[in-house]
Design a protein around this motif. Structure first.
Motif, short mmCIF file in Angstrom:
data_model
loop_
_atom_site.label_atom_id
_atom_site.label_comp_id
_atom_site.label_asym_id
_atom_site.label_seq_id
_atom_site.Cartn_x
_atom_site.Cartn_y
_atom_site.Cartn_z
N ILE A 177 4.61 23.77 13.54
CA ILE A 177 3.52 24.40 12.71
C ILE A 177 2.03 24.55 13.39
CG2 ILE A 177 2.22 24.03 10.64
CD1 ILE A 177 4.69 23.00 9.39
N GLN A 178 1.40 23.50 14.13
CA GLN A 178 0.43 23.09 14.79
C GLN A 178 0.19 24.43 15.95
OE1 GLN A 178 -0.70 20.06 17.26
NE2 GLN A 178 -2.51 19.73 16.06
N THR A 179 1.23 24.75 16.70
CA THR A 179 1.42 25.46 17.73
C THR A 179 1.46 27.05 17.16
OG1 THR A 179 2.96 24.00 19.03
CG2 THR A 179 2.69 26.31 19.69
N PHE A 180 2.09 27.23 16.12
CA PHE A 180 2.15 28.41 15.42
C PHE A 180 0.84 28.79 14.88
CE2 PHE A 180 2.32 31.00 11.56
CZ PHE A 180 2.95 32.04 12.00
N VAL A 181 -0.01 27.92 14.30
CA VAL A 181 -1.29 28.19 13.62
C VAL A 181 -2.31 28.49 14.62
CG1 VAL A 181 -3.06 27.45 12.19
CG2 VAL A 181 -0.41 27.16 11.48
N PHE A 182 -2.25 27.59 15.73
CA PHE A 182 -3.04 27.86 17.07
C PHE A 182 -3.14 28.91 17.58
CE2 PHE A 182 -4.62 26.83 21.15
CZ PHE A 182 -6.16 26.32 20.73
N CYS A 187 -0.67 20.11 20.11
CA CYS A 187 0.61 20.89 20.53
C CYS A 187 0.26 22.10 21.05
CB CYS A 187 1.78 21.04 19.42
SG CYS A 187 2.57 18.95 19.15
N GLU A 188 0.49 22.22 22.19
CA GLU A 188 0.10 23.73 22.92
C GLU A 188 0.99 24.05 23.85
OE1 GLU A 188 -3.94 25.90 24.57
OE2 GLU A 188 -3.67 23.77 24.91
N VAL A 189 1.28 25.26 23.99
CA VAL A 189 2.59 25.94 24.70
C VAL A 189 2.64 25.20 26.08
CG1 VAL A 189 3.49 27.97 25.83
CG2 VAL A 189 2.89 28.06 23.46
N PRO A 190 1.53 25.28 26.94
CA PRO A 190 1.55 24.92 28.22
C PRO A 190 1.86 23.42 28.42
CG PRO A 190 -0.37 26.38 28.25
CD PRO A 190 0.31 26.16 26.69
N SER A 214 -0.10 36.84 14.70
CA SER A 214 1.29 35.89 13.84
C SER A 214 2.61 36.38 14.26
CB SER A 214 0.85 35.93 12.38
OG SER A 214 1.20 37.38 11.96
N ILE A 215 2.78 37.76 14.42
CA ILE A 215 4.24 37.79 15.16
C ILE A 215 4.41 37.39 16.46
CG2 ILE A 215 5.68 39.92 15.86
CD1 ILE A 215 4.35 41.53 13.22
N THR A 216 3.54 37.63 17.20
CA THR A 216 3.61 37.37 18.45
C THR A 216 3.83 35.60 18.60
OG1 THR A 216 2.15 38.82 19.30
CG2 THR A 216 2.45 37.06 20.85
N ALA A 217 3.07 34.85 17.86
CA ALA A 217 2.87 33.42 17.73
C ALA A 217 4.57 32.97 17.26
CB ALA A 217 1.82 32.87 17.00
N LEU A 218 4.67 33.63 16.11
CA LEU A 218 6.23 33.41 15.81
C LEU A 218 7.31 33.33 16.85
CD1 LEU A 218 7.83 32.35 13.28
CD2 LEU A 218 8.03 34.79 12.68
N MET A 219 7.20 34.78 17.33
CA MET A 219 8.22 34.84 18.74
C MET A 219 8.20 33.73 19.63
SD MET A 219 7.66 38.99 19.29
CE MET A 219 8.79 38.83 20.71
N HIS A 220 6.91 33.13 20.04
CA HIS A 220 6.81 32.00 20.90
C HIS A 220 7.62 30.87 20.39
CE1 HIS A 220 4.56 34.00 24.21
NE2 HIS A 220 4.19 34.52 23.49
#
Length: 305
Positions: free
Chosen positions: A99-104, A179-182, A153-159
């Motif tokens: 959730i944190q990654t998605f919101v960020f 929590c961050e993607v890299p 939001s759509i792009t974040a959800l896909m990631h």
């Protein structure tokens, strides 16, 4: 498959930005004060724009949306970081991390696009003033904001869907303060080189393209202003554009450094410092750069005070 299922039930451990020393306590106090200043500054700006009729224009509508995003943006990382530091617990649940990654990602992408739309607004206002009411109508402004939120939001959800279905292995220690993607990719047991290309494309679309649009818009604005021949207007335009470009550059350049670099070139220590710049410092600076240097906002503030 068993590893993936096991990872879904296991919490992550955030190393954090601070430890428990005296210096870290001081830095924690500074970050907390910056968080409070960001909230107060952005809340004040949103409230002022809502109350004062002279600020009911497309430019200030977009600015109020930026302040709302900044409040949510800084609230995504700092409270959890502060709670972990004060309670001396470093864990975050699997779902909480997702959730944190998605919101960020959603808020970061929305801010990147919105800053580009704000520069377009200034370009139309100065270079095409007669067409401004048509090109920046209320409907168009709402469409800009809606497109920024929806595309991000759509792009974040896909990631998120892709990353969090991968098998995480090892100690699941995230060497970051959120929590961050890299910072999550090193924990994945599979080869993520192909996915890194997707992250690179997303970074170029959401960060580089708006940044180039901002540079082009302000360059055109400065050319038009200098052709007018007004010394006072020229100095004011240079001052305003330089302050806006400084904050925008701080956000875009630091974010590009994180999201367009190959995984092999990432350094956890450097990533933390860079993340502080675009996730904490930028939301603090935005309301003051866009309001304190604006006579209309300061006039509205004096009237309501």
């Amino acid at each position: 498959m068993e590893t993936g299922n096991h990872s879904c039930k296991t919490d992550f451990t955030l190393v954090g930005l601070f430890q428990c020393g005296h210096t870290d306590t001081f830095l924690f106090t500074v970050i907390t004060l910056l968080f409070a200043v960001a909230l107060i500054g952005n809340i004040t700006l949103v409230h002022l724009i809502r109350l004062d009729r002279t600020l009911h224009t497309p430019m200030y509508f977009l600015l109020s949306q930026l302040s709302i995003i900044d409040m949510m943006y800084i609230s995504t990382t700092v409270p959890k970081m502060a709670a972990n530091f004060l309670s001396n617990t470093k864990t975050i649940s699997f779902l909480g991390c997702a959730i944190q990654t998605f919101v960020f990602l959603t808020l970061g992408g929305s801010e990147a696009l919105l800053l580009g739309f704000m520069s377009y607004d200034r370009y139309i206002a100065i270079c095409w003033p007669l067409h401004y009411p048509l090109l920046m109508s209320r409907k168009i402004c709402c469409s800009m904001v809606a497109s920024a939120w929806s595309s991000s939001s759509i792009t974040a959800l896909m990631h998120i869907i892709y990353i969090f279905q991968l098998p995480f292995c090892g100690s699941k220690i995230v060497n970051h303060f959120f929590c961050e993607v890299p910072s999550l990719l090193p924990l994945v047991c599979e080869d993520t080189s192909q996915y890194e290309h997707t992250v690179l494309v997303s970074g170029l679309v959401f960060l580089l393209l708006p940044f180039l649009a901002i540079l082009a818009s302000y360059a055109r604005v400065l050319v038009v202003v200098f052709r007018m021949g007004s010394g006072k207007g020229q100095s004011r335009a240079v001052s305003t554009c330089s302050s806006h470009l400084t904050v925008a550059s701080l956000f875009y350049v630091t974010a590009l450094c994180t999201y367009t670099q190959p995984h092999s070139l990432h350094s956890p220590g450097r990533d933390k410092v860079v993340a502080v710049l675009y996730s904490i410092i930028t939301p603090v600076l935005n309301p003051f750069i866009y309001s304190l240097r604006n006579k209309e906002v300061m006039g509205a503030l004096r009237r309501h005070l």
